[in-house]
Write an enzyme that holds these catalytic residues in place. Sequence first.
Site, PDB file in Angstrom:
ATOM      1  N   HIS A 161      -9.153   8.029   3.100  1.00 55.35           N
ATOM      2  CA  HIS A 161      -7.854   8.319   2.484  1.00 55.35           C
ATOM      3  C   HIS A 161      -6.740   8.031   3.488  1.00 55.35           C
ATOM      4  O   HIS A 161      -6.344   8.893   4.274  1.00 55.35           O
ATOM      5  CB  HIS A 161      -7.793   9.786   2.025  1.00 55.35           C
ATOM      6  N   ARG A 221       8.716  -7.202   3.045  1.00 51.33           N
ATOM      7  CA  ARG A 221       9.445  -8.090   2.125  1.00 51.33           C
ATOM      8  C   ARG A 221       8.806  -9.448   1.901  1.00 51.33           C
ATOM      9  O   ARG A 221       9.191 -10.152   0.977  1.00 51.33           O
ATOM     10  CB  ARG A 221      10.854  -8.308   2.667  1.00 51.33           C
ATOM     11  N   ASP A 274      -3.336   1.989  -5.892  1.00 50.99           N
ATOM     12  CA  ASP A 274      -2.893   3.213  -6.572  1.00 50.99           C
ATOM     13  C   ASP A 274      -1.609   3.006  -7.377  1.00 50.99           C
ATOM     14  O   ASP A 274      -0.750   2.191  -7.038  1.00 50.99           O
ATOM     15  CB  ASP A 274      -2.761   4.394  -5.593  1.00 50.99           C
ATOM     16  N   GLY A 277       1.927   9.601  -5.127  1.00 49.17           N
ATOM     17  CA  GLY A 277       3.320  10.025  -5.318  1.00 49.17           C
ATOM     18  C   GLY A 277       3.404  11.486  -5.727  1.00 49.17           C
ATOM     19  O   GLY A 277       2.404  12.212  -5.695  1.00 49.17           O
ATOM     20  N   HIS A 314      -5.030  11.100  -6.362  1.00 49.16           N
ATOM     21  CA  HIS A 314      -4.530  12.292  -5.669  1.00 49.16           C
ATOM     22  C   HIS A 314      -4.412  13.398  -6.720  1.00 49.16           C
ATOM     23  O   HIS A 314      -3.980  13.124  -7.848  1.00 49.16           O
ATOM     24  CB  HIS A 314      -3.115  12.070  -5.134  1.00 49.16           C
ATOM     25  N   GLU A 337      -2.377  18.290  -4.580  1.00 46.29           N
ATOM     26  CA  GLU A 337      -1.715  18.249  -3.271  1.00 46.29           C
ATOM     27  C   GLU A 337      -0.436  19.094  -3.330  1.00 46.29           C
ATOM     28  O   GLU A 337      -0.186  19.910  -2.455  1.00 46.29           O
ATOM     29  CB  GLU A 337      -1.369  16.795  -2.903  1.00 46.29           C
ATOM     30  N   ASP A 344      -4.328  10.143   5.937  1.00 50.41           N
ATOM     31  CA  ASP A 344      -3.253   9.976   4.949  1.00 50.41           C
ATOM     32  C   ASP A 344      -2.176   8.968   5.390  1.00 50.41           C
ATOM     33  O   ASP A 344      -2.243   7.813   5.012  1.00 50.41           O
ATOM     34  CB  ASP A 344      -2.648  11.338   4.596  1.00 50.41           C
TER      35      ASP A 344
END
Length: 373
Positions: free
Chosen positions: A47, A102, A169, A203, A230, A233, A311
């Site tokens: 993760h 970018r 994700d 998110g 996720h 959390e 993370d």
Amino acid sequence: MTRVPPLTQPATGRRSRGGTLTDRLVDARVPRDLHAFIAGLPKAELHVHHVGSASPRIVSALAARHPDSKVPTDPEALVDYFTFTDFAHFIDVYLSVVDLIRTPEDVRLLTYEVARDLARQQVRYAELTITPFSSTRRGIEAGAFMAAIEDARKAAEAEFGTVLRWCFDIPGEAGLEAAEETALLATDDRVRPEGLVSFGLGGPEIGVPRPQFKPYFDRAIAAGLHSVPHAGETTGPETVWDALTHLRAERIGHGTSSARDPKLLAHLAEHRIPLEVCPTSNIATRAVRTIDEHPIKEFAKAGVVVTINSDDPPMFGTDLNNEYAVAARLLDLDERGLADLAKNAVDASFLDEPGKARIAAEIDTYTADWLAP
Ligand SMILES: Nc1ncnc2c1ncn2[C@@H]1O[C@H](CCC(=O)c2cccc(C(=O)O)c2)[C@@H](O)[C@H]1O
Ligand SMILES: [Zn+2]
């Protein structure tokens, strides 16, 4: 190509107001020899976010390429920049780093350098969570994005010996448009990268109910991907239940609030659904108040399979080795206990069986050699 100098300082221990960031997050009451054992221990990381792994030297290199960005170029200034008041603030800062990526060459540089940082910690295998929607919506063409990550994956494996796999994700807060795009990129044979093994959801959780993403997870699972959202959390155990029921989660990202629901803990233990625990992250985003209050002990006591992960390590002033040291203290582990924890991650990974057996054997040999009189 922008060259990024090799790391000369560990990711932890950078100075800031009121001590180092690590001092504020973790009290390192772990014996030195256990730190040394962890540093050499072969590990799997399950993760860890792609953009969230950009170390100060990588962020500085990218910010220097794009001087109009608001992200500081000075690694020292980044310590303060990476200090968060809450989860929403963390996501704001995270997105400012996303804005630095970018071009396909930025993507390649980031991916390759992240692999270098993982290899330095004896990470043999990592599933990197990537949010392709954030890059395609910023104008990077999907095919060029996939070519960049795949090129970096192959170079990293050849040069560092670290095997990378991808989890794509959905950034949940960006809505169903993001879900549709992510599902498409993960399932369309014309763009889907070879290294993709799983499908996730990240998110903020508050105001972003999990069940709405069921059709996208169904498509990803039908295409052979594993489900690793996720959940729990920043919201309660009901979100973990939702992830299990609606998204058919095989592992749970964080799952921190599961500790508040004994039935959920029993279910996770019985069905051997691992939690991807990221202790320092939970303190940095204020999901948990202090490291000593982290529920990892409750998980272990309930028989839940626990894996240790980092993370967004540089953003949280940590790295995977430090997370193992934190776990050693919280779970009162010696070398054998740490080796078992490392093997949990290998077992819970989506690596093929021969690959798993190879890393597990390496962990056993390393541990036996270390403990030999
Ligand atoms: N601890 C974490 N817990 C949860 N997620 C974490 C964590 N760490 C990192 N993430 C990442 O943050 C992304 C969030 C991106 C996001 O919300 C968003 C919203 C609107 C627009 C856009 C855009 O790109 O335009 C992006 C997630 O997809 C995930 O990969
Ligand atoms: Zn995460």
